[in-house]
Write a protein that holds these residues in place. Sequence first.
Motif, PDB file in Angstrom:
ATOM      1  N   GLU A   5      12.822   7.009  -5.725  1.00 12.52           N
ATOM      2  CA  GLU A   5      11.988   5.815  -5.767  1.00 12.52           C
ATOM      3  C   GLU A   5      12.048   5.108  -4.423  1.00 12.52           C
ATOM      4  OE1 GLU A   5      14.640   5.450  -8.273  1.00 12.52           O
ATOM      5  OE2 GLU A   5      13.595   6.529  -9.868  1.00 12.52           O
ATOM      6  N   SER A   6      10.971   4.449  -4.073  1.00  7.84           N
ATOM      7  CA  SER A   6      10.846   3.778  -2.777  1.00  7.84           C
ATOM      8  C   SER A   6      11.271   2.313  -2.925  1.00  7.84           C
ATOM      9  CB  SER A   6       9.397   3.866  -2.284  1.00  7.84           C
ATOM     10  OG  SER A   6       9.228   3.181  -1.081  1.00  7.84           O
ATOM     11  N   PHE A   7      12.463   1.999  -2.428  1.00  2.00           N
ATOM     12  CA  PHE A   7      12.985   0.632  -2.523  1.00  2.00           C
ATOM     13  C   PHE A   7      12.995  -0.027  -1.147  1.00  2.00           C
ATOM     14  CE2 PHE A   7      15.357   2.590  -6.173  1.00  2.00           C
ATOM     15  CZ  PHE A   7      14.714   1.877  -7.168  1.00  2.00           C
ATOM     16  N   GLU A   8      12.369  -1.169  -1.047  1.00  2.00           N
ATOM     17  CA  GLU A   8      12.452  -2.022   0.146  1.00  2.00           C
ATOM     18  C   GLU A   8      12.283  -3.448  -0.360  1.00  2.00           C
ATOM     19  OE1 GLU A   8      13.709  -3.001   2.966  1.00  2.00           O
ATOM     20  OE2 GLU A   8      12.960  -1.183   3.930  1.00  2.00           O
ATOM     21  N   ASN A   9      13.375  -3.989  -0.874  1.00  2.00           N
ATOM     22  CA  ASN A   9      13.316  -5.224  -1.650  1.00  2.00           C
ATOM     23  C   ASN A   9      12.710  -6.400  -0.906  1.00  2.00           C
ATOM     24  OD1 ASN A   9      14.513  -3.911  -3.805  1.00  2.00           O
ATOM     25  ND2 ASN A   9      16.581  -4.509  -3.224  1.00  2.00           N
ATOM     26  N   PHE A  10      12.873  -6.427   0.418  1.00  2.00           N
ATOM     27  CA  PHE A  10      12.470  -7.616   1.166  1.00  2.00           C
ATOM     28  C   PHE A  10      11.173  -7.431   1.949  1.00  2.00           C
ATOM     29  CE2 PHE A  10      17.205  -7.915   0.942  1.00  2.00           C
ATOM     30  CZ  PHE A  10      17.243  -8.943   0.010  1.00  2.00           C
ATOM     31  N   LEU A  11      10.474  -6.333   1.733  1.00  2.00           N
ATOM     32  CA  LEU A  11       9.190  -6.149   2.410  1.00  2.00           C
ATOM     33  C   LEU A  11       8.200  -7.195   1.894  1.00  2.00           C
ATOM     34  CD1 LEU A  11       7.376  -4.452   4.303  1.00  2.00           C
ATOM     35  CD2 LEU A  11       6.764  -3.078   2.294  1.00  2.00           C
ATOM     36  N   GLN A  12       7.637  -7.962   2.820  1.00  2.00           N
ATOM     37  CA  GLN A  12       6.723  -9.027   2.436  1.00  2.00           C
ATOM     38  C   GLN A  12       5.264  -8.687   2.739  1.00  2.00           C
ATOM     39  OE1 GLN A  12       7.198 -13.613   2.982  1.00  2.00           O
ATOM     40  NE2 GLN A  12       6.301 -12.850   4.895  1.00  2.00           N
ATOM     41  N   SER A  13       4.999  -8.087   3.891  1.00  2.00           N
ATOM     42  CA  SER A  13       3.617  -7.790   4.276  1.00  2.00           C
ATOM     43  C   SER A  13       3.591  -6.650   5.289  1.00  2.00           C
ATOM     44  CB  SER A  13       2.942  -9.032   4.862  1.00  2.00           C
ATOM     45  OG  SER A  13       3.571  -9.410   6.072  1.00  2.00           O
ATOM     46  N   TYR A  14       2.402  -6.112   5.511  1.00  2.00           N
ATOM     47  CA  TYR A  14       2.233  -5.043   6.499  1.00  2.00           C
ATOM     48  C   TYR A  14       0.837  -5.129   7.107  1.00  2.00           C
ATOM     49  CZ  TYR A  14      -0.150  -2.737   2.567  1.00  2.00           C
ATOM     50  OH  TYR A  14      -0.981  -2.445   1.519  1.00  2.00           O
ATOM     51  N   ARG A  15       0.692  -4.450   8.229  1.00  2.00           N
ATOM     52  CA  ARG A  15      -0.602  -4.384   8.912  1.00  2.00           C
ATOM     53  C   ARG A  15      -0.742  -2.986   9.482  1.00  2.00           C
ATOM     54  NH1 ARG A  15      -2.892  -9.637  11.746  1.00  2.00           N
ATOM     55  NH2 ARG A  15      -5.072  -9.024  11.962  1.00  2.00           N
ATOM     56  N   VAL A  16      -1.915  -2.416   9.409  1.00  2.00           N
ATOM     57  CA  VAL A  16      -2.150  -1.036   9.833  1.00  2.00           C
ATOM     58  C   VAL A  16      -3.311  -0.987  10.810  1.00  2.00           C
ATOM     59  CG1 VAL A  16      -2.740   1.284   9.074  1.00  2.00           C
ATOM     60  CG2 VAL A  16      -1.281  -0.144   7.639  1.00  2.00           C
ATOM     61  N   SER A  17      -3.090  -0.321  11.966  1.00  2.00           N
ATOM     62  CA  SER A  17      -4.156  -0.083  12.947  1.00  2.00           C
ATOM     63  C   SER A  17      -4.228   1.398  13.265  1.00  2.00           C
ATOM     64  CB  SER A  17      -3.896  -0.868  14.241  1.00  2.00           C
ATOM     65  OG  SER A  17      -3.862  -2.253  13.998  1.00  2.00           O
ATOM     66  N   ILE A  18      -5.447   1.910  13.374  1.00  2.00           N
ATOM     67  CA  ILE A  18      -5.662   3.308  13.757  1.00  2.00           C
ATOM     68  C   ILE A  18      -6.543   3.310  14.997  1.00  2.00           C
ATOM     69  CG2 ILE A  18      -6.635   5.527  13.072  1.00  2.00           C
ATOM     70  CD1 ILE A  18      -5.955   4.866  10.194  1.00  2.00           C
ATOM     71  N   ASP A  19      -6.012   3.930  16.055  1.00  2.00           N
ATOM     72  CA  ASP A  19      -6.700   3.930  17.351  1.00  2.00           C
ATOM     73  C   ASP A  19      -7.061   2.512  17.764  1.00  2.00           C
ATOM     74  OD1 ASP A  19      -6.468   6.640  17.635  1.00  2.00           O
ATOM     75  OD2 ASP A  19      -8.448   7.109  16.823  1.00  2.00           O
ATOM     76  N   ASN A  20      -6.083   1.617  17.601  1.00  2.00           N
ATOM     77  CA  ASN A  20      -6.195   0.217  18.018  1.00  2.00           C
ATOM     78  C   ASN A  20      -7.231  -0.583  17.230  1.00  2.00           C
ATOM     79  OD1 ASN A  20      -4.187   0.453  20.061  1.00  2.00           O
ATOM     80  ND2 ASN A  20      -5.715   1.414  21.408  1.00  2.00           N
ATOM     81  N   GLN A  21      -7.644  -0.105  16.103  1.00  3.79           N
ATOM     82  CA  GLN A  21      -8.558  -0.850  15.249  1.00  3.79           C
ATOM     83  C   GLN A  21      -7.856  -1.165  13.923  1.00  3.79           C
ATOM     84  OE1 GLN A  21     -12.235   1.299  14.797  1.00  3.79           O
ATOM     85  NE2 GLN A  21     -12.954   0.758  16.858  1.00  3.79           N
ATOM     86  N   ASP A  22      -7.792  -2.459  13.625  1.00  6.21           N
ATOM     87  CA  ASP A  22      -7.149  -2.906  12.387  1.00  6.21           C
ATOM     88  C   ASP A  22      -8.023  -2.483  11.206  1.00  6.21           C
ATOM     89  OD1 ASP A  22      -6.053  -4.361  10.223  1.00  6.21           O
ATOM     90  OD2 ASP A  22      -5.257  -5.848  11.628  1.00  6.21           O
TER      91      ASP A  22
END
Length: 545
Positions: A434-451
């Motif tokens: 199982e994937s545990f990361e208890n304190f992860l609040q947010s994320y942002r993803v960019s591909i080739d510098n484009q969000d």
Amino acid sequence: MENTIRYPSLQSSFSSTATASAAGVYAVGTGKNLVDMEIPANIGLVDLSRSDVVVSFRSDNVPTNNANAVLNQFLDLLKNGHTNSQDNSNYHSTAVFVRHASLFNSKKGKLEELREVQCLKGNLALYTRNMDDANAIKNRGADCGQKHRFVAETMNDIVGDGSEKSRQRDFELRIPLKEVFDFCNNPAYDTSDAGVTKLHFEFHFDKVIAGVKTSENAVAGGFITANAHAATGGLFPQILMSDMEVPVTANQADNNTGGNVNITDPLVTRATYPDLRSCPFYVGQLINHRVNIQDRTAPFGNAAVLNNNYRVITAIGRPAAGDKDRVQLTLSNENIPVLPNGRRVAPAPAQGQFVALDDSAEDYLQASVRPIQINSVEVQVLVDPSADKVANFTYVEYKAERDTYAARQQLVRNYEIPPNTRSVYVFFTPEQRESFENFLQSYRVSIDNQDIIGRRVNVSSSLDMDLKSGTLTNSGLRVRNLEEKVISTFASRSQGNDAGSAIRAVMFPCALKPNSQRLTLDLEAVTGQQLSGDHILYFETLKSY
């Protein structure tokens, strides 16, 4: 005509070395985990989508206090980083028993390779299967406690009526090839054209243990079962499965004989079970027959307990008199409690006779002092001469990249997305299922510098759920569960609730291009907390055969 053929592994001996270091605490061992299997050439068209790896297990564990009893056992898998068995959680795919896997054939060499199988397949199964799906797939596996608290487990033939003794048996764990390799969704694999097909698996045999199914007596002193009905007249607002009627024989209930009297009457439950299939007891079950006693001439005086009378249920039926919905338990002739002269069994509505199904030695899960035996590993293939061969069969391969780093509040990393990638999955704690990361609040993803979203995505927000649902749908997977929660084995099996832990993951689709793309991943923990420092990316790439 279809034909099923089994081919044994090239290795003949395996071992599981998960051991008990203290009561209820277990250690991951170093078993013989590597297995090679081969599907011969020229056996015709094989339906890989209906083929499996079959692992045969056996456990000869017996209860500590009576070797004549039978434990209601099930197969379980310790999680990395968790030494107490009660930290275990239900799994939704049997692929979690595999760590790494590779598939080759003589014609094209390597067809598919997958690292940390338990991480990818275990987490994806939590989104694509709900509890009902998992129960059906595992045929009463470790999570079925959510539906029925006292089921017969997969490693036993459990008898709940009559006098035939329950028995342990070998259990075959089936791992569908298609749950490990996407290539194995091929319904007509031509072995004449492919030559010898080789499978190399690294299993988690070092974490395999035998779980023991009992009740949990810590709940209100016994276990209030939903299958038990209130006693006649409502004398007992809480009817526990452990509550038993006072002995029928007069001197066994109230001893004025001048000598000691053995309490040999069969036990009769105070709870009622109109359907014996709902009864939590089975023939061969170990119980601790306990009796609350007091002075017969001075009621409630000098209270005491006749304890540690470990006996085995030898027959289950209905009592000859009284409420026919109650259950009569006949016990073995050993460790019979003795009622002293001038004493009586505490009468109703007090708890006079009762049984304890647990003791410290068999508390919920037991790691075998003699590790669970692995009899054999085989690949079972379905040969179907009438299958229609698929030209240019397309499948996906998951290319993995693991990243470790010092714990920090925010992480920004760049990765390379391989050509022909359509989806990306980010899971944490890769060595677990199982994937545990208890304190992860947010994320942002960019591909080739484009969000790709245009703003930060908060974990468990509607945008996060939409992104995950869209990613899974884009990958051709049917979304069945977005709870993002794993159910605790201990809570679901012993206490009948849905306690568990939240899982955290990042998923997003990407444009299908024939060239590499640059991925920028920005992860942020809640204020004052840190990311754990370990995650793995799976790039879902298209391939053809």
